[in-house]
Design a protein around this motif. Structure first.
Motif, short mmCIF file in Angstrom:
data_model
loop_
_atom_site.label_atom_id
_atom_site.label_comp_id
_atom_site.label_asym_id
_atom_site.label_seq_id
_atom_site.Cartn_x
_atom_site.Cartn_y
_atom_site.Cartn_z
N ALA A 178 -8.33 -2.83 -3.44
CA ALA A 178 -7.08 -3.26 -2.80
C ALA A 178 -7.12 -2.89 -1.31
N ALA A 225 -3.86 -4.32 -6.94
CA ALA A 225 -2.64 -3.49 -6.93
C ALA A 225 -1.99 -3.51 -8.31
N MET A 281 2.00 1.75 -3.48
CA MET A 281 0.90 2.28 -4.30
C MET A 281 0.75 3.79 -4.09
N TYR A 293 7.14 -1.33 -7.95
CA TYR A 293 6.20 -2.35 -7.50
C TYR A 293 6.79 -3.15 -6.33
N LEU A 338 0.84 -1.21 0.00
CA LEU A 338 0.00 0.00 0.00
C LEU A 338 0.88 1.25 0.00
N TYR A 348 -3.29 -8.44 -4.63
CA TYR A 348 -2.29 -8.21 -5.67
C TYR A 348 -2.93 -8.00 -7.04
#
Lengths: 170, 170
Positions: free
Chosen positions: A60, A146, A20, A165, A17, A143
């Motif tokens: 997510a 994401a 992200m 990533y 997270l 995942y």
């Protein structure tokens, strides 16, 4: 360190997270450099019958908070899915990180065998043991969303690479 | 059942690789129904600087076999990445499933603490404990390539849904 239901969930979700959040920061910077409205990302889809970008972030987040709460036997925080900007989506990610980290590790005791039920729109709920739920449902689903968010940004020109990533500390 | 380095890897990889095999079966059927050459999928990319479809399958396979072999301390089988058809990619997936299932569970004893080194093209190798490698590198990387393969097929019109990703037994 032994692999535990806690070590296989909380730090895993929190870490990704956080990645992200950085993708969204890069997306905003990309829009600014190219002088387009960053809201253009919010309608991006990979196929007309796939969910758009904000939903990928929200789901997510839902997977992470839902998984951690269910495994620990605490109430799942409810987020309203009202984000309409990249900045609000980043806040959603950070709020989710704070929640998963806030759940005491001791509450994961016995989580492997905990009976997990996921309601479905129709029919019987999905039933799992905690372990099956974590490794065969919550993690792959997390995942999925994401990676789909990452793919949407890449498909729309944001300069992300594999280290964004997997993490820059790798 | 306790969560173990084996239960968090072998059945997880085997299950998702099996799903991927079904996605490719659907892709082939879609090409046949629409009367286009299924090789059209093999050049699909989500961005010009992302890897095309066959590489997504090959790297997912590499992650699964590499992770299982490293955690169990056995030799990593070498596959030559020469697949040029959907059918050959399906064989690759099935070969990978057979390999990961062939590794005895007893060899995962102590895998949490095993020192894992991943060589890099330049610089120092990446170093992990077995646990860190599994949960923060191998699994996210595996799902990245599985999801990207799925996204490429969806983007190119193959009728897949979330249950094809998570499993029809859910």
């Amino acid at each position: 360190m032994a692999l535990t239901m806690h070590s296989a969930s909380v730090p895993v979700f929190a870490r990704m997270l956080g990645h992200m959040d950085l993708w969204l920061e890069k997306a905003a910077a990309h829009a600014e450099a190219r002088k387009f409205d960053p809201k253009a990302f919010l309608t991006a889809r990979l196929a007309p019958d796939m969910l758009p970008f904000p939903n990928q972030i929200q789901i997510a987040s839902d997977n992470a908070k839902g998984c951690v709460a269910r495994l620990a036997g605490v109430e799942i925080p409810k987020y309203e899915d009202t984000e309409t900007t990249l900045e609000e989506l980043r806040e959603r990610l950070r709020k989710t990180i704070d929640f998963v980290r806030s759940v005491p590790e001791a509450k994961f005791e016995g989580a492997e065998g905990r009976a997990i039920e996921l309601p479905r729109r129709t029919g019987e709920p999905l039933r799992f043991t905690g372990e099956q739920y974590l490794v065969h449902f919550a993690l792959p689903n997390f995942y999925f969303h994401a990676t789909t968010a990452y793919a949407l940004l890449r498909h729309n020109g944001v300069e992300l690479g594999k280290l964004d990533y997997l993490g820059r500390d790798r």
